[in-house]
Design an enzyme around this catalytic site. Structure first.
Site, PDB file in Angstrom:
ATOM      1  N   THR A  85      -8.176  -1.352   2.147  1.00  0.00           N
ATOM      2  CA  THR A  85      -7.106  -2.286   1.783  1.00  0.00           C
ATOM      3  C   THR A  85      -7.632  -3.619   1.255  1.00  0.00           C
ATOM      4  OG1 THR A  85      -5.621  -1.282   3.382  1.00  0.00           O
ATOM      5  CG2 THR A  85      -5.087  -3.507   2.674  1.00  0.00           C
ATOM      6  N   ASN A 141     -12.710  -3.855   5.276  1.00  0.00           N
ATOM      7  CA  ASN A 141     -11.602  -4.436   6.021  1.00  0.00           C
ATOM      8  C   ASN A 141     -12.057  -5.258   7.216  1.00  0.00           C
ATOM      9  OD1 ASN A 141      -9.659  -3.376   4.341  1.00  0.00           O
ATOM     10  ND2 ASN A 141      -9.365  -1.538   5.564  1.00  0.00           N
ATOM     11  N   ASP A 174       0.834  -1.206   0.000  1.00  0.00           N
ATOM     12  CA  ASP A 174       0.000   0.000   0.000  1.00  0.00           C
ATOM     13  C   ASP A 174       0.863   1.249   0.000  1.00  0.00           C
ATOM     14  OD1 ASP A 174      -2.356  -1.356  -0.018  1.00  0.00           O
ATOM     15  OD2 ASP A 174      -2.779  -1.130   2.105  1.00  0.00           O
TER      16      ASP A 174
END
Length: 129
Positions: free
Chosen positions: A81, A102, A41
């Protein structure tokens, strides 16, 4: 007029035979047994060349021997994410792969559970919650 149609048909047939030959030759190539996708990320592809001299192990080997997609882009609206990583790994949208955030409901713990963090591992640079 008939000659033009015949030439068009002949050309089309030759192209079709050529494409079939290419496709059948492509399918004869051995498929990999394992594909490893590494996603970092907030790390843009330029870091691999910008800091190349600092890499002596894993990243050096990956950039030398692996496939690096410097212009990669994935089109999904969720910027969390887990959905982003699932989209990259599967090539499908969250509506198809089912990872929409998430967190997921843990029936074992009877509460929401973060699927990005591992309770058994301390993440570098983050406080444990």
């Amino acid at each position: 007029m008939v000659t033009v149609v015949w030439n068009w048909r002949l050309r089309f047939s030759a192209l079709a035979v050529l494409l079939l030959g290419v496709l059948s030759a492509h399918s004869a190539v051995a498929q990999p047994k394992l594909v490893v996708v590494i996603i970092v990320d907030q790390m843009r592809a330029g870091f691999l060349t910008e800091f190349a001299e600092d890499f002596d192990g894993g990243f050096a080997r990956l950039t030398r021997d692996g496939a690096v997609f410097t212009g990669a882009f994935h089109d999904h609206a969720l910027t969390a994410t887990a959905p982003g990583h699932a989209t990259i790994a599967t090539g499908t949208y969250p509506s198809r792969h089912g990872v929409i955030g998430n967190q997921i409901w843990s029936y074992e713990r009877d509460r929401l559970r973060n699927i990005v963090l591992d309770d058994n591992v301390a993440t570098v640079g983050m406080e444990r919650r």
